[in-house]
Design an enzyme around this catalytic site. Sequence first.
Site, PDB file in Angstrom:
ATOM      1  CG  ASP A   1       1.078   0.788   7.974  1.00 15.33           C
ATOM      2  OD1 ASP A   1       2.173   0.192   7.617  1.00 15.33           O
ATOM      3  OD2 ASP A   1       1.167   1.604   9.005  1.00 15.33           O
TER       4      ASP A   1
ATOM      5  CE1 TYR B   1      16.359   3.918   5.340  1.00 12.18           C
ATOM      6  CE2 TYR B   1      18.627   4.052   4.543  1.00 12.18           C
ATOM      7  CZ  TYR B   1      17.313   4.468   4.408  1.00 12.18           C
ATOM      8  OH  TYR B   1      16.969   5.125   3.424  1.00 12.18           O
TER       9      TYR B   1
ATOM     10  CE1 TYR C   1      11.452   4.849  11.960  1.00 13.82           C
ATOM     11  CE2 TYR C   1      12.265   2.630  12.277  1.00 13.82           C
ATOM     12  CZ  TYR C   1      11.975   3.859  12.653  1.00 13.82           C
ATOM     13  OH  TYR C   1      12.186   4.103  13.989  1.00 13.82           O
ATOM     14  CB  THR C   2      13.597   7.785   6.053  1.00 10.35           C
ATOM     15  OG1 THR C   2      12.810   8.560   6.770  1.00 10.35           O
ATOM     16  CG2 THR C   2      12.873   7.328   4.936  1.00 10.35           C
TER      17      THR C   2
ATOM     18  N   GLY D   1       6.426  12.541   1.827  1.00  9.61           N
ATOM     19  CA  GLY D   1       7.604  12.704   2.542  1.00  9.61           C
ATOM     20  C   GLY D   1       8.177  13.640   1.684  1.00  9.61           C
TER      21      GLY D   1
HETATM   22  N1  LIG Z   1      16.714  11.056   3.045  1.00  9.68           N
HETATM   23  C1  LIG Z   1      17.854  10.464   2.798  1.00  9.68           C
HETATM   24  O1  LIG Z   1      18.773  11.134   2.768  1.00  9.68           O
HETATM   25  C2  LIG Z   1      17.631   9.374   1.619  1.00  9.68           C
HETATM   26  C3  LIG Z   1      19.033   8.700   1.353  1.00  9.68           C
HETATM   27  C4  LIG Z   1      18.835   7.462   0.539  1.00  9.68           C
HETATM   28  C5  LIG Z   1      17.602   6.830   0.049  1.00  9.68           C
HETATM   29  N2  LIG Z   1      16.494   7.430   0.677  1.00  9.68           N
HETATM   30  C6  LIG Z   1      15.290   6.889   0.430  1.00  9.68           C
HETATM   31  O2  LIG Z   1      14.494   7.791  -0.415  1.00  9.68           O
HETATM   32  C7  LIG Z   1      13.144   7.707   0.034  1.00  9.68           C
HETATM   33  C8  LIG Z   1      12.616   8.952   0.245  1.00  9.68           C
HETATM   34  O3  LIG Z   1      13.093   9.471   1.493  1.00  9.68           O
HETATM   35  P1  LIG Z   1      12.440  10.705   2.114  1.00  9.68           P
HETATM   36  O4  LIG Z   1      13.642  11.433   3.091  1.00  9.68           O
HETATM   37  O5  LIG Z   1      11.711  11.662   1.280  1.00  9.68           O
HETATM   38  O6  LIG Z   1      11.503  10.123   3.277  1.00  9.68           O
HETATM   39  P2  LIG Z   1      10.664  10.823   4.387  1.00  9.68           P
HETATM   40  O7  LIG Z   1      10.553  12.325   4.137  1.00  9.68           O
HETATM   41  O8  LIG Z   1      11.025  10.345   5.537  1.00  9.68           O
HETATM   42  O9  LIG Z   1       9.166  10.521   3.820  1.00  9.68           O
HETATM   43  C9  LIG Z   1       8.973   8.993   4.566  1.00  9.68           C
HETATM   44  C10 LIG Z   1       7.477   8.626   3.756  1.00  9.68           C
HETATM   45  O10 LIG Z   1       7.249   7.425   3.732  1.00  9.68           O
HETATM   46  C11 LIG Z   1       5.822   7.408   4.638  1.00  9.68           C
HETATM   47  N3  LIG Z   1       5.739   6.086   5.319  1.00  9.68           N
HETATM   48  C12 LIG Z   1       6.500   5.807   6.383  1.00  9.68           C
HETATM   49  N4  LIG Z   1       6.264   4.675   6.977  1.00  9.68           N
HETATM   50  C13 LIG Z   1       5.261   4.105   6.394  1.00  9.68           C
HETATM   51  C14 LIG Z   1       4.358   3.032   6.262  1.00  9.68           C
HETATM   52  N5  LIG Z   1       4.619   2.168   7.445  1.00  9.68           N
HETATM   53  N6  LIG Z   1       3.444   2.823   5.427  1.00  9.68           N
HETATM   54  C15 LIG Z   1       3.394   3.683   4.412  1.00  9.68           C
HETATM   55  N7  LIG Z   1       4.043   5.049   4.222  1.00  9.68           N
HETATM   56  C16 LIG Z   1       4.903   5.132   5.207  1.00  9.68           C
HETATM   57  C17 LIG Z   1       5.875   8.569   4.945  1.00  9.68           C
HETATM   58  O11 LIG Z   1       4.211   8.914   5.307  1.00  9.68           O
HETATM   59  P3  LIG Z   1       3.856   9.469   6.635  1.00  9.68           P
HETATM   60  O12 LIG Z   1       4.183  11.118   6.363  1.00  9.68           O
HETATM   61  O13 LIG Z   1       2.415   9.355   6.801  1.00  9.68           O
HETATM   62  O14 LIG Z   1       4.299   9.207   7.916  1.00  9.68           O
HETATM   63  C18 LIG Z   1       6.407   9.644   4.218  1.00  9.68           C
HETATM   64  O15 LIG Z   1       5.566   9.903   3.014  1.00  9.68           O
HETATM   65  C19 LIG Z   1      12.983   6.598   1.182  1.00  9.68           C
HETATM   66  O16 LIG Z   1      12.714   5.466   0.574  1.00  9.68           O
HETATM   67  C20 LIG Z   1      14.366   6.463   1.789  1.00  9.68           C
HETATM   68  O17 LIG Z   1      14.421   5.437   2.311  1.00  9.68           O
HETATM   69  C21 LIG Z   1      16.623   8.727   1.505  1.00  9.68           C
END
Ligand SMILES: NC(=O)c1ccc[n+]([C@@H]2O[C@H](COP(=O)([O-])OP(=O)(O)OC[C@H]3O[C@@H](n4cnc5c(N)ncnc54)[C@H](OP(=O)(O)O)[C@@H]3O)[C@@H](O)[C@H]2O)c1
Length: 278
Positions: free
Chosen positions: A34, A123, A59-60, A10
């Site tokens: 998973d 979420y 699941y973002t 991610g």
């Molecule tokens: N984006 C934002 O603005 C934001 C804001 C606040 C907090 N966050 C938190 O910060 C963290 C990182 O966010 P991000 O934006 O970098 O996320 P991202 O780019 O959407 O990446 C999500 C990651 O989670 C993995 N994943 C999804 N479903 C899964 C499952 N069932 N089992 C195992 N792995 C799974 C994906 O693997 P695959 O590539 O194999 O699918 C990917 O590596 C997350 O916890 C998110 O909730 C994000």
Amino acid sequence: MRVLVFGASGMLGKDLLAAFPGDDVAGLSSRDADLRDGNDVLSAVRKAQPDWIVLSAAYTDVDGCEKDAARAIAVNRDGAAQVASAAAQTDAGLIFISSDYVFDGEKRTPYEIEDPRNPLNVYGRSKAEAESKLLEITPNCCIVRTSWLFGVGGKCFPDTMLKLARTQPELRVVDDQHGCPTYTPDLAIAIASLVRKHARGIVHVTNGGSCSWFEFACAILAAESPNTRVVPITTAEFPRPAKRPAYSVLSRRSLRDFGIELPDWQDALRRYLRQRKG
Ligand SMILES: NC(=O)c1ccc[n+]([C@@H]2O[C@H](COP(=O)([O-])OP(=O)(O)OC[C@H]3O[C@@H](n4cnc5c(N)ncnc54)[C@H](OP(=O)(O)O)[C@@H]3O)[C@@H](O)[C@H]2O)c1
């Protein structure tokens, strides 16, 4: 030190892999393990034998979570609990990445770590419930709440704005939601520092300052596409499946207590734009 990153494919995960130079870092995507499969998770953790686990996987898709609440809860709450159990069984420390969306946005001053959770969408609920579960499962756990992530390793708001600006002379952007944009390499470095300081409990980690999405868009486009007109609109004019908090600025007091400070979001945006150009 051995570190295991869940969610390594991610946006944040990619920067986490680079944030522990000199340490032994391993990363997993959903294909490797998973989160919904407790056996998968435990055997991955047993194999890696980490001192610390960073759980960035989730699941973002905020609107997707609203439409598929079962998946949101299964991955973000119950999957996180599987990782926490594996951490407890193997004596590993755990960093869990949570979100500003655990709050309802009713405040008009920055949210402190002890403010009550009251999420407005599925979420946010999945993250809020995960937080409480994890703190019960393992005392060796640090909840890192962050917000409005952007980085070159994934889909993010600045990238969307810049792509839209290629084809549209005018962009309409919501001006009544306020938060803290956070650059994933800065967040990753802060997380690595928290690991070294054996952090526990809840910490808010964002870049400095705050803005609305409209103000964020103006800064992005002023730098890269000055002829694009940016028009402020209200949330009501841009309805989406998941309700968002109107104000989710996170106080950085808890981060300062660890002696860590991140640059302002404008500085981070300049570095992102440079990095994006390669
Ligand atoms: N984006 C934002 O603005 C934001 C804001 C606040 C907090 N966050 C938190 O910060 C963290 C990182 O966010 P991000 O934006 O970098 O996320 P991202 O780019 O959407 O990446 C999500 C990651 O989670 C993995 N994943 C999804 N479903 C899964 C499952 N069932 N089992 C195992 N792995 C799974 C994906 O693997 P695959 O590539 O194999 O699918 C990917 O590596 C997350 O916890 C998110 O909730 C994000």
